[in-house]
Scaffold this motif. Structure first.
Motif, PDB file in Angstrom:
ATOM      1  N   THR A 132       0.833  -1.204   0.000  1.00  0.00           N
ATOM      2  CA  THR A 132       0.000   0.000   0.000  1.00  0.00           C
ATOM      3  C   THR A 132       0.867   1.253   0.000  1.00  0.00           C
ATOM      4  O   THR A 132       2.022   1.231   0.423  1.00  0.00           O
ATOM      5  N   TRP A 133       0.287   2.342  -0.483  1.00  0.00           N
ATOM      6  CA  TRP A 133       0.957   3.639  -0.530  1.00  0.00           C
ATOM      7  C   TRP A 133       0.222   4.618   0.381  1.00  0.00           C
ATOM      8  O   TRP A 133      -1.001   4.569   0.503  1.00  0.00           O
ATOM      9  N   ASN A 134       0.952   5.557   0.944  1.00  0.00           N
ATOM     10  CA  ASN A 134       0.343   6.609   1.747  1.00  0.00           C
ATOM     11  C   ASN A 134      -0.050   7.760   0.823  1.00  0.00           C
ATOM     12  O   ASN A 134       0.732   8.674   0.572  1.00  0.00           O
ATOM     13  N   ALA A 135      -1.284   7.686   0.329  1.00  0.00           N
ATOM     14  CA  ALA A 135      -1.781   8.708  -0.592  1.00  0.00           C
ATOM     15  C   ALA A 135      -2.674   9.709   0.127  1.00  0.00           C
ATOM     16  O   ALA A 135      -3.686  10.157  -0.410  1.00  0.00           O
ATOM     17  N   MET A 136      -2.358  10.043   1.332  1.00  0.00           N
ATOM     18  CA  MET A 136      -3.012  11.037   2.187  1.00  0.00           C
ATOM     19  C   MET A 136      -4.260  10.479   2.862  1.00  0.00           C
ATOM     20  O   MET A 136      -4.309  10.362   4.073  1.00  0.00           O
ATOM     21  N   HIS A 137      -5.292  10.127   2.110  1.00  0.00           N
ATOM     22  CA  HIS A 137      -6.510   9.614   2.739  1.00  0.00           C
ATOM     23  C   HIS A 137      -6.641   8.100   2.580  1.00  0.00           C
ATOM     24  O   HIS A 137      -7.610   7.511   3.044  1.00  0.00           O
ATOM     25  N   CYS A 138      -5.677   7.474   1.952  1.00  0.00           N
ATOM     26  CA  CYS A 138      -5.744   6.057   1.578  1.00  0.00           C
ATOM     27  C   CYS A 138      -4.315   5.576   1.294  1.00  0.00           C
ATOM     28  O   CYS A 138      -3.495   6.376   0.843  1.00  0.00           O
ATOM     29  N   CYS A 139      -3.906   4.387   1.538  1.00  0.00           N
ATOM     30  CA  CYS A 139      -4.697   3.225   1.854  1.00  0.00           C
ATOM     31  C   CYS A 139      -3.880   2.303   2.766  1.00  0.00           C
ATOM     32  O   CYS A 139      -2.645   2.300   2.726  1.00  0.00           O
ATOM     33  N   GLY A 140      -4.574   1.477   3.534  1.00  0.00           N
ATOM     34  CA  GLY A 140      -3.956   0.409   4.283  1.00  0.00           C
ATOM     35  C   GLY A 140      -2.873   0.852   5.253  1.00  0.00           C
ATOM     36  O   GLY A 140      -2.898   1.949   5.813  1.00  0.00           O
ATOM     37  N   VAL A 141      -1.887  -0.028   5.440  1.00  0.00           N
ATOM     38  CA  VAL A 141      -0.826   0.208   6.426  1.00  0.00           C
ATOM     39  C   VAL A 141       0.030   1.420   6.037  1.00  0.00           C
ATOM     40  O   VAL A 141       0.471   2.181   6.893  1.00  0.00           O
ATOM     41  N   GLY A 142       0.252   1.602   4.739  1.00  0.00           N
ATOM     42  CA  GLY A 142       1.043   2.747   4.305  1.00  0.00           C
ATOM     43  C   GLY A 142       0.456   4.052   4.790  1.00  0.00           C
ATOM     44  O   GLY A 142       1.174   4.965   5.217  1.00  0.00           O
TER      45      GLY A 142
END
Length: 207
Positions: free
Chosen positions: A1-11
């Motif tokens: 998963t990637w940390n795309a601000m509002h999403c997603c998962g553990v990232g």
């Protein structure tokens, strides 16, 4: 998963610095390989499409083109959370946006995720992504609109050649034209060939 601000998962839940990771990865590629550092593009699907747009907006000085498949520019973790959206880029970026009208996981018209994952999440409408990049690149005018094989296309282009394209299809959340979905619960639009579109878009605007 990637940390795309509002999403997603553990990232996202652990606030991983994926913007920093991609920045360092590009820097390493520039050091270790004879690449043309003025022609770097990003391609992403779903959470990866969100991440590609976040990084391109944050580091528009590095990225010339993006193909974002089945992703958006922002949304909310849940209905009680503030809306988060990618930042305003400092330089124009050509962006190709490919989404399905009937995508249950990243819904075309925005709102709650109707898929099996992160049901509390709300995504912004696809049209918001188009308008965001058009405005960021100088309020581009529409230069084309047509339909072919059940797929709707829109093109917006600036004098400098920067382009924002919207490709709207049907068939679900998967990568269009890729065949068998993995996992099988994720349906795949049969058309268009998103891989061919991504390659051509980069060659036209970043290659």
């Amino acid at each position: 998963t990637w940390n795309a601000m509002h999403c997603c998962g553990v990232g996202h839940s652990t606030n991983v610095d994926d913007v920093g990771f991609l920045f360092d990865l590009i820097a390493k590629m520039r050091r270790d390989y004879p690449i043309d550092a003025t022609h770097i593009g990003l391609v992403g699907h779903s959470n990866g499409a969100m991440m590609a747009q976040r990084f391109a907006a944050t580091h528009s000085e590095l990225i010339v083109s993006v193909t974002a498949v089945a992703g958006t520019i922002g949304g909310q973790e849940d209905r009680f959370s503030p809306k988060l959206q990618v930042p305003e880029p400092t330089q124009p970026v050509s962006v190709q946006i490919i989404n399905a009208y009937d995508d249950p996981i990243v819904t075309y018209y925005g709102g709650p995720n109707r898929g099996p994952y992160e049901r509390n999440r709300l995504d912004t409408p696809v049209r918001d992504s188009v308008d965001f990049w058009r405005n960021a690149n100088g309020a581009l005018e529409q230069t084309g609109a047509w339909s072919e094989n059940g797929v709707d296309y829109e093109t917006y282009r600036a004098v400098d050649g920067t382009e924002v394209d919207l490709v709207s299809t049907n068939g679900g959340h998967g990568w269009p034209g890729s065949g068998q979905p993995i996992p099988k619960i994720v349906k795949v639009p049969p058309t268009p060939d998103a891989t061919a579109l991504a390659v051509q878009f980069f060659l036209d605007h970043g290659g």
